[in-house]
Write an enzyme that holds these catalytic residues in place. Structure first.
Site, short mmCIF file in Angstrom:
data_model
loop_
_atom_site.label_atom_id
_atom_site.label_comp_id
_atom_site.label_asym_id
_atom_site.label_seq_id
_atom_site.Cartn_x
_atom_site.Cartn_y
_atom_site.Cartn_z
N LEU A 61 1.44 -20.17 0.18
CA LEU A 61 1.20 -20.12 1.63
C LEU A 61 0.70 -21.43 2.22
CD1 LEU A 61 1.09 -18.45 4.24
CD2 LEU A 61 -1.21 -17.72 3.57
N TYR A 91 5.83 -16.02 -15.80
CA TYR A 91 4.66 -16.89 -15.63
C TYR A 91 3.38 -16.10 -15.88
CZ TYR A 91 0.75 -19.06 -13.22
OH TYR A 91 -0.50 -19.55 -12.91
N ASP A 116 -1.10 -35.50 -20.09
CA ASP A 116 -0.19 -34.79 -19.18
C ASP A 116 1.20 -35.36 -19.42
OD1 ASP A 116 -0.87 -33.41 -16.03
OD2 ASP A 116 1.17 -33.89 -16.65
N LYS A 134 0.22 -16.20 -18.99
CA LYS A 134 -1.24 -16.25 -18.84
C LYS A 134 -1.89 -15.12 -19.65
CE LYS A 134 -1.51 -19.80 -16.25
NZ LYS A 134 -1.98 -21.03 -16.84
N ASN A 164 5.08 -32.15 -13.62
CA ASN A 164 4.86 -31.65 -12.25
C ASN A 164 3.74 -32.43 -11.56
OD1 ASN A 164 5.59 -29.84 -10.16
ND2 ASN A 164 3.74 -28.64 -10.55
N SER A 211 -5.36 -16.68 -14.55
CA SER A 211 -5.03 -16.37 -13.15
C SER A 211 -5.36 -14.91 -12.83
CB SER A 211 -3.54 -16.61 -12.95
OG SER A 211 -3.11 -16.04 -11.74
N PHE A 254 -5.44 -27.19 -18.54
CA PHE A 254 -4.69 -26.86 -17.33
C PHE A 254 -3.18 -26.92 -17.55
CE2 PHE A 254 -8.59 -28.90 -15.61
CZ PHE A 254 -9.01 -27.92 -14.75
#
Ligand code: NAD
Ligand code: UD1
Length: 338
Positions: free
Chosen positions: A200, A149, A31, A153, A35, A124, A80
Site C-alpha cells: 500500500l 512466501y 547481500d 516464513k 533486490n 512475518s 533479513f
C-alpha cells in the site's frame, strides 16, 4: 557486539544497520543485491558517520559465507535475506523455497560450524494466516499461509525451533513483523520496490510523485470501520530498534523466543490514505476495486510481550510514517537510481 546482517542493504536491513551502529555495535553486511542497491549502505554511512563492511554474497553459497564467518567472530546474526514478493512466490515457488528455506539452512550450518549460535530472524505476521483472535498475540496458533512466501516464513520458523530443541546452546529470536512503512527521517534511505509496488504505502507515494495515476483500493465491503482492510502499520525505524532490543534477549541466553513487532493499532486503507493527505497536504486519487485474493479483513498485533520482555514499544504514529515515507519518495523519485 559483532553482528552479521544478511540482507542488510535492503529496506529493513539498512534501517537496522543505522540503529545497530548508533547503538555502538560493529556490523558486517552480506547481500546478493538481488533486490537492493549497495548505495543504500553508502547512505547509511552518511547518516551514522561509520562505514559498513559489505560482501556481495548469496547466502546459499556455503564457501563464501564460511570464509566471512570464519574471518570475523560474530556474536549474533540478524537474518533479513530473503525474497518477499507474495505474487511472484505463487509464480515461482521453487525459487522462493530454494532462496529462503535452503538459504537459511545453509546460513545456519555455517553459523553452527563457527559456533555462532545466536540468530534473530525476520518472520512475518502472515504466519498467523486468517487470525482467529484480534489483536493477535504470540500464543495465537499459526494459520494457513495462502502463498509460498508465507510458507517459507512458517517453515523457517519450524526449522529454527527444531534446531534450538536439538541444541540448547542456540539462542533464537523470531520477530513477526506487522506492516513496516516509513523511512529514516533524513530521507536518505527508504523502500525502493522494483516495478509496480504490491504494498500500500509505496503505491501511495508513487501516486503522490506522479508515477501512478491513482490508487486501487482492494475491497470496501469488509467488516471494518469503512469497509476497507485494516492493518498494523509500523514505522521501519521502530521496527529496526526492535532488533537492537532483541539483542538483549540473545545476551540473556533466551533459548527460543517469539515476538510480534507492531504498534497494536489497526488502520484501514482509507484511514491511511487520509492520514497521508493530511500529513503531506496532498490529494491521493483512488478507485475502489474488487478484493485482492488472499487478503484478510483485519490484522493487528498485541505487541505487549515485546514491551514487557524487551522494553520495546513503537514510538512513531501514522502521521510520522506518512511524512517520512513521502520525504524519502520526493527526495528520491527513482530510489537509489539517481
Ligand atoms: P528487501 O528485499 O528490501 O531486503 C531483503 C534483502 O535480502 C535484499 O537486499 C536482497 O537483495 C537480499 N537477498 C535476498 N535473497 C538473498 C540471498 N539468497 N543471499 C543474499 N541476500 C539475499 O526486503 P525487506 O522489506 O527489507 O525485508 C527484509 C526481511 O523481512 C525479509 O526476509 C522479508 O521477508 C521480511 N519481512 C518483510 C516485511 C515487509 O513488509 N517489508 C514484512 C514481514 C517480513
Ligand atoms: C502483504 C503480504 C504479506 C506480507 C506483508 C508485509 C499479500 C497478500 N500479503 O500484506 O504476506 O507479509 O505484505 O509486507 O500481498 N492495498 C490496497 N491497494 C494496494 C495495495 C494494498 O488497497 O495497491 C490494501 C490491501 O488490500 C490491504 C492493505 O492495503 O488491505 C495493506 O496491503 P499490503 O501493504 O500489501 O500489506 P498486506 O496485505 O498486509
Amino acid at each position: 557486539m559483532n553482528i552479521l546482517v544478511t540482507g542488510g542493504s535492503g529496506y529493513i536491513g539498512s534501517h537496522t544497520v543505522v540503529e545497530l551502529q548508533n547503538a555502538g555495535h560493529n556490523v558486517v553486511v552480506v547481500d546478493n543485491l538481488s533486490n537492493s542497491n549497495e548505495k543504500s549502505l553508502k547512505r547509511v554511512a552518511e547518516i551514522t558517520g561509520k562505514n559498513v563492511d559489505f560482501y556481495e554474497i548469496d547466502i546459499r553459497d556455503f564457501n563464501a559465507l564460511d570464509s566471512i564467518v570464519g574471518k570475523y567472530h560474530f556474536d549474533c546474526c540478524i537474518h533479513f535475506a530473503g525474497l518477499k514478493a507474495v505474487g511472484e512466490s505463487v509464480q515461482k515457488p521453487l525459487e522462493y523455497y530454494d532462496n529462503n528455506v535452503c538459504g537459511t539452512v545453509n546460513l545456519l550450518k555455517v553459523l553452527q560450524k563457527h559456533n555462532c549460535k545466536n540468530i534473530i530472524f525476520s518472520s512475518s505476521a502472515c504466519v498467523y494466516g486468517d487470525p482467529k483472535i484480534i489483536p493477535i498475540s504470540e500464543d495465537c496458533p499459526k494459520g494457513n499461509c495462502t502463498n509460498p512466501y508465507g510458507q517459507t516464513k512458517s517453515m523457517i520458523e519450524d526449522i529454527m525451533i527444531d534446531l534450538q530443541k536439538s541444541d540448547s546452546n542456540w539462542n533464537i529470536v523470531l520477530l513477526r513483523y506487522f506492516n513496516p512503512i516509513g523511512a529514516h527521517s533524513s530521507g536518505k534511505i527508504g523502500e525502493n520496490p522494483n516495478g509496480i509496488p504490491n504494498n500500500l504505502m509505496p503505491y501511495i507515494t508513487q501516486v503522490a510523485v506522479g508515477k501512478r495515476e491513482k490508487l486501487n483500493v482492494f475491497g470496501n465491503d469488509y467488516d471494518t470501520v469503512d469497509g476497507t482492510g485494516v492493518r498494523d502499520y509500523i514505522h521501519v525505524v521502530d521496527l529496526a530498534r526492535g532488533h537492537v532490543c532483541a539483542l538483549q534477549a540473545i545476551e540473556k541466553k533466551c533459548g527460543l523466543e517469539i515476538f510480534n513487532l507492531g504498534t497494536g493499532h489497526g488502520y484501514s486503507v482509507l484511514e491511511v490514505v487520509h492520514a497521508f493527505e493530511t500529513a503531506n497536504d496532498l490529494k491521493i486519487p483512488y478507485v475502489i476495486q474488487p478484493r485482492r485474493t488472499g487478503d484478510v479483513a483485519v490484522c493487528y498485533s498485541d505487541a505487549s510481550k515485546a514491551e514487557k520482555v524487551l522494553n520495546w514499544r513503537a514510538e512513531f504514529d501514522l502521521q510520522d510514517m506518512c511524512r517520512d515515507s513521502w520525504n524519502w519518495q520526493k527526495n528520491n523519485p527513482n530510489g537509489y537510481d539517481d
